[in-house]
Design an enzyme around this catalytic site. Structure first.
Site, PDB file in Angstrom:
ATOM      1  N   VAL A 150       0.826  -1.210   0.000  1.00 41.36           N
ATOM      2  CA  VAL A 150       0.000   0.000   0.000  1.00 41.36           C
ATOM      3  C   VAL A 150       0.857   1.256   0.000  1.00 41.36           C
ATOM      4  O   VAL A 150       0.419   2.330  -0.384  1.00 41.36           O
ATOM      5  CB  VAL A 150      -0.972   0.000   1.205  1.00 41.36           C
TER       6      VAL A 150
ATOM      7  N   ALA B  80       5.890  -6.048   6.341  1.00 43.07           N
ATOM      8  CA  ALA B  80       4.504  -6.097   5.867  1.00 43.07           C
ATOM      9  C   ALA B  80       4.399  -5.227   4.632  1.00 43.07           C
ATOM     10  O   ALA B  80       5.149  -4.255   4.475  1.00 43.07           O
ATOM     11  CB  ALA B  80       3.551  -5.589   6.929  1.00 43.07           C
ATOM     12  N   ASP B  81       3.499  -5.628   3.762  1.00 47.90           N
ATOM     13  CA  ASP B  81       3.222  -4.828   2.574  1.00 47.90           C
ATOM     14  C   ASP B  81       1.908  -4.084   2.697  1.00 47.90           C
ATOM     15  O   ASP B  81       1.680  -3.086   2.024  1.00 47.90           O
ATOM     16  CB  ASP B  81       3.214  -5.699   1.322  1.00 47.90           C
ATOM     17  N   ARG B  82       1.024  -4.598   3.528  1.00 53.25           N
ATOM     18  CA  ARG B  82      -0.240  -3.895   3.800  1.00 53.25           C
ATOM     19  C   ARG B  82      -0.815  -4.487   5.079  1.00 53.25           C
ATOM     20  O   ARG B  82      -0.930  -5.706   5.200  1.00 53.25           O
ATOM     21  CB  ARG B  82      -1.211  -4.069   2.632  1.00 53.25           C
TER      22      ARG B  82
ATOM     23  N   ALA C  30      -0.569  -8.479   4.805  1.00 50.80           N
ATOM     24  CA  ALA C  30       0.057  -9.166   3.680  1.00 50.80           C
ATOM     25  C   ALA C  30       1.561  -8.993   3.796  1.00 50.80           C
ATOM     26  O   ALA C  30       2.044  -7.915   4.129  1.00 50.80           O
ATOM     27  CB  ALA C  30      -0.431  -8.569   2.366  1.00 50.80           C
TER      28      ALA C  30
END
Ligand code: MRU
Length: 984
Positions: free
Chosen positions: A268, A419-421, A429
């Protein structure tokens, strides 16, 4: 630039991946390079390493030369736009302390020769990103740019305006850098080539950045976002674009951000960074082009600075959190497991999860870090291992499938990943494999954390399953570093990320502290972000007073495009051209847009609260905090009762925007349906369920005393809306107030009666006090037939902007009051329209009773399911009602009966107050107000006023719904009266 064709060697050789990249169709054969001076030099410059032309396949410089030659570059003039060519013109640098330092570096040796006749002396290489990267890629013999600088050589700052990444945060940058930026120059390390080669890629445009991100040459959530933003800064800095106004700049920036956002979908941070750039561009729309460019470029540069600081803070908070979670006292060292790469290479420096590990190491508290290799792209073995070795942090590499075995041997104390989101409920995620780690950690009782900057938190995405998971090409699994490692013909599934449920982790480490679960086991991500970003917004507003802007039918579409999950609901970003928007708000306060996407069934609602009252303008300011209250209440109610509350896709505090599910036709506002004479057979069942679930789950019964206190504090007071309620429900109708109005003169006598009824006023005041002081549960705050949308089989509660922690009876009473008001209006409609509404009247009285019955049953069920609980905050403690306590079960039942009896009495009192205010006070209900004949209307209203007064005064004597219904039926039969009237 990277159109794929097969070159001779690529078809059968192991280098097919890179050959696809460096053999675009513009370069059909080697002969086409004959005229290219760079190619010619590359041939010679690679000589020791590239004895034959076939061996050039792996040579980065050759690969770039292929790209920047081709028949499309027939003469030297045609290279003007090629950043690599431009840099090759001036190709070494004063940062190189002496030529001897590079003696062992073949690439450096070649760079000396490939500077061409156009590079007259070594000093002319200062601006060359390839040279700069060659300095680092020759390590360990080449001491690194930092070492060179330490030795007192010239700093890598070129020209007065140059901002080197190091210069931005000199004390906090680590020596490994994925991104090197100075105004006008952006260079990234090719992370696919590491660790064998430290190859730099010059980014001269957003398209270059797009390709690098897509191909994962730059990767890691923050690094992706910064590369994208800085590539736009590079383009804007190029004065040749001829922007005339701020509006030109905005239009250009929006096109570029829209493209960049499509490079990778899951992290995000990218969307967030692009939205930030778009915001600044919008604010600068009315300024001159130079100022707009300066503002955008500065904003992009700020991101680098902020990221390094954020990572340092994450490291500090994380180190403490991990040591505490492992109960590591007296200086005990801990061993930590991690996956993927979350270090300097994935951020502007220091790293997130790896930042936590670095911080532990710096504090002397790290025993060992176990890094997983992280197939398929091996970010762990190639990048994390590289960083650990580089910084001499004790590290051990394991394959992904060894993690559980290592945990079982007791070698691991804690796990920390990036974390990516992170969704609103704490689901997150991250690199594929994280979920398995979490499951294994849970089994072995090990604390697991995710570490991420606030830019990775996405409260607009409610839960993990709403996160778009990127799927990548099969070749990344079938091949490793260009070599096929899987049987030909096998099918492949290659998701780049997975989702770890919040339940499996101990906390979310951010630069502002660690988000922990509240008493009900939920991570309050939304509240956390609102708090943190709230202060950011205030800070930003100081420098951008015109920060907020109102959406319109055009910009609302771009806004939807900028939100990946909204774009997906509308049919995908690629369908943007087919989207349309319409403003449909009919209220006085907010704007409401409906966006129709790729097809008529793909719609969303966008609601924006202005900082002032819509129908009056800026002269009547209104806090936009109301939108946060509405969003958080909606999100929580949806979480508790998704069958009767629409989903929120986005809550954007900065723009006071909520994007939510569009309740498609035949949903209509319940009040409208009732006025038309419709009946809704499942209404009572649905509203009873909604009330029981939202009220029970947010109350102390469910979350305990501490949980309730925390939740109330985190949610806040919704002061403005509560004050409004106190004014218009409990105060104004009982005295002289400009806002009051009623059907006059017909009701003058009864209004006088009410306003001089001391007993009634005392009772209303007691209800007011209850409203002000009893924070039992999170209420809707304004639950009437206008805030419910229905079909015959579905019911949804909307418009939670009055939400607050208050007495349960306030919500129940509000709904019951509206049912009774509708009941009293029926005879009026019947009389005016000449239709028979007896069926609807019966349905309304039946709904009155069933709503309470369903509420009571479902509330008790939830209470009984939870049972007695042994904690101090519990309202049904074991000590009072537990199995071993004599008469405990009976006592619990009696306690429950008393509790619900009190809620019933409160509900009737509040229902009465609501009925009175809807006839005397500022805001009336259409059910009565729209009855066309004034005499008829007045008689309906008089009956309703009598009922309201009776409810307030008789709440404690009307023991059941049946007794209320009996009272209602026994009031002078106005229906009969009206039926007789025409004959009189
Ligand atoms: O596919 P990648 O390498 O971009 O995936 C990266 C990760 O999953 C990281 O853990 C995450 O982006 C955090 S990086 C600080």
């Amino acid at each position: 630039m990277a159109r794929a064709i097969e070159c001779g060697r690529a078809r059968d050789g192991p280098c097919s991946v890179s050959s696809v990249i460096h053999n675009p169709p513009m370069c059909p054969s080697i002969d086409d390079f004959a005229d290219c001076p760079i190619f010619r030099s590359s041939v010679s410059r690679n000589s020791p390493m590239c004895p034959s032309i076939d061996d050039f396949a792996d040579c980065p410089i050759f690969r770039s030369s292929v790209i920047h030659t081709s028949p499309m570059c027939p003469s030297i003039d045609d290279f003007a736009d090629c950043p690599i060519f431009r840099s090759s013109v001036s190709h070494t640098s004063p940062m190189c302390p002496s030529i001897d330092d590079f003696a062992d570096c073949p690439i450096f040796r070649s760079s000396v020769s490939h500077t061409s006749p156009m590079c007259p002396s070594i000093d002319d290489l200062a601006d060359c990103p390839i040279f700069r990267s060659s300095v680092s890629r020759t390590s360990p013999m080449c001491p690194s740019i930092d070492a060179a600088t330490r030795r007192g050589r010239r700093a890598p700052v070129v020209g007065a305006r140059a901002i080197d990444a190091r210069a931005m945060a000199p004390s906090t940058r680590s020596s490994l850098e994925a991104i090197a930026y100075s105004r006008g120059s952006l260079v990234v390390i090719d992370q696919l080539a590491l660790p064998n080669e430290t190859k730099a890629i010059a980014i001269a445009s957003c398209d270059d950045a797009w390709t690098c991100i897509k191909e994962m040459r730059v990767r890691g959530a923050p690094a992706i976002a910064m590369t994208a933003a800085l590539s736009l800064a590079i383009e804007l800095n190029d004065s040749g674009r001829g922007f005339k106004t701020g509006a030109d700049v905005e239009e250009y920036a929006k096109k570029r951000t829209a493209r960049l956002k499509t490079s990778r979908p899951t992290a995000v941070n990218l969307a967030e960074a692009m939205a930030r750039v778009e915001d600044v561009a919008r604010r600068m729309r009315t300024s001159d082009a130079a100022s707009a460019i300066e503002a955008i470029v500065s904003e992009c540069e700020k991101m680098m600075e902020e990221d390094v600081k954020a990572c340092r803070a994450i490291g500090a908070h994380g180190a403490e959190a991990l040591l505490a979670a492992c109960d590591a006292k007296d200086g005990r060292k801990i061993s930590v497991m991690t996956c993927c790469n979350t270090g300097s290479l994935a951020t502007a420096g220091y790293g997130t999860a790896l930042g936590v590990i670095r911080a532990l190491h710096e504090r002397g508290r790290l025993e060992m870090v176990y890094c997983l290799e992280t197939r398929p792209y091996n970010q762990g073995s190639r990048l994390t291992a590289y960083e650990l070795v580089y910084e001499k942090i004790p590290g051990t590499l394991i394959c992904d499938n060894m993690a559980a075995a290592l945990m079982a041997r007791g070698k691991v104390d804690a796990i920390v990943v990036g974390a990516d989101r992170v969704a609103a409920n704490g689901d997150f995620a991250n690199k594929i494999g994280t979920y398995s780690l979490a499951v294994n950690a849970k089994y072995h009782g090990l604390p697991m954390f995710t570490a991420a900057p606030v830019t990775t938190l996405d409260p607009a995405t409610a839960k993990g399953e709403d996160i778009h998971i990127e799927e990548r090409p099969a070749i990344e699994v079938t091949h490793s570093l260009g070599q096929r490692v899987a049987a030909e013909g096998i099918d492949v599934w290659n998701p780049s990320f997975d989702v770890t449920p919040a339940a499996l982790i101990a906390g979310v480490i951010t630069e502002h502290g660690v988000i922990e679960k509240d008493a009900s086991g939920v991570f309050p991500v939304g509240e956390f972000v609102a708090k943190v970003k709230g202060s950011d917004i205030i800070a930003r507003k100081a420098s951008f007073p015109s920060g907020f802007f109102a959406l319109n039918c055009e910009t609302v579409l771009d806004y939807a495009l900028s939100r990946g999950n909204v774009a997906a609901v509308l049919g995908g970003a690629e369908t943007r051209n087919a989207w349309t928007a319409k403003e449909i708000g009919d209220g006085n306060i907010n704007f409401v847009y409906i966006i129709t996407g790729a097809s008529p069934d793909k719609c969303v609602i966008v609601k924006q609260g202005l900082p002032y009252v819509r129908c009056v303008g800026e002269s009547w300011p209104l806090t936009q905090e109301r939108v946060r209250y509405e969003a958080e209440a909606l999100i929580q109610a949806h979480m508790f009762c998704s069958a009767h509350v629409p989903e929120v896709y986005v809550y954007d505090a900065a723009l006071a925007v909520i994007v939510m599910r569009y309740l498609e036709p035949p949903h209509i506002i319940l009040r409208g349906g009732i006025i038309e004479g419709k009946v809704y057979p499942r209404l009572a069942e649905h509203v009873g369920e909604y009330l029981a679930t939202t009220l029970y789950k947010s109350s102390a019964l469910a979350v305990g005393g501490a949980g309730l206190r925390r939740a109330r504090q985190a949610f806040g007071q919704n002061e403005d809306m509560c004050e409004l309620t106190e004014q218009v429900i409990f105060t104004e109708p009982y005295g002289k107030a400009d806002n009051n109005h009623w059907t006059t003169p017909q009701l003058d006598d009864i209004v006088r009666e009410i306003q001089s009824d001391a007993e009634l006023k005392r009772a209303i005041n007691a209800l007011k006090e209850k409203f002000m002081t009893e924070g039992q549960a999170l209420l809707h705050g304004d639950l009437h037939t206008g805030s419910l949308m229905c079909t015959e089989s579905t019911t949804y509660a909307i418009d939670h902007e009055f939400a607050f922690y208050g007495p349960m009876g306030f919500d129940i009473g509000a709904f019951l009051a509206n049912i009774l008001l509708a009941y009293y209006s029926q005879s009026g409609w019947e009389s005016c329209n000449g239709d028979d509404r007896s069926n609807q009247r019966e349905w309304l009285l039946g709904s009155f009773k069933s709503t309470w019955d369903v509420f009571e049953t479902r509330f008790m069920q939830q209470w009984n399911e939870q049972g007695v609980r042994d904690d101090h905050g519990s309202l049904s403690p074991v000590a009072h009602y537990g199995a071993g306590v004599q008469g405990g079960a009976d006592a619990l039942e009696a306690h429950q009966r008393t509790f619900l009896r009190k809620v019933w009495v409160d509900s009737l009192g509040f229902a009465g107050a609501k009925m009175i205010r809807r006839i005397i006070g500022i805001a009336h209900v259409a059910d009565l107000e729209k009855i066309p004949e004034v005499e008829v209307r007045a008689r309906c209203e008089r009956a309703a006023l009598r009922c309201g007064r009776a409810l307030v005064l008789g709440a404690s004597t009307l023991a059941t719904p049946d007794s209320v219904i009996e009272m209602v039926r026994s009031t002078p039969s106005i229906c009969e009266y009206f039926r007789r009237k025409p004959e009189q």
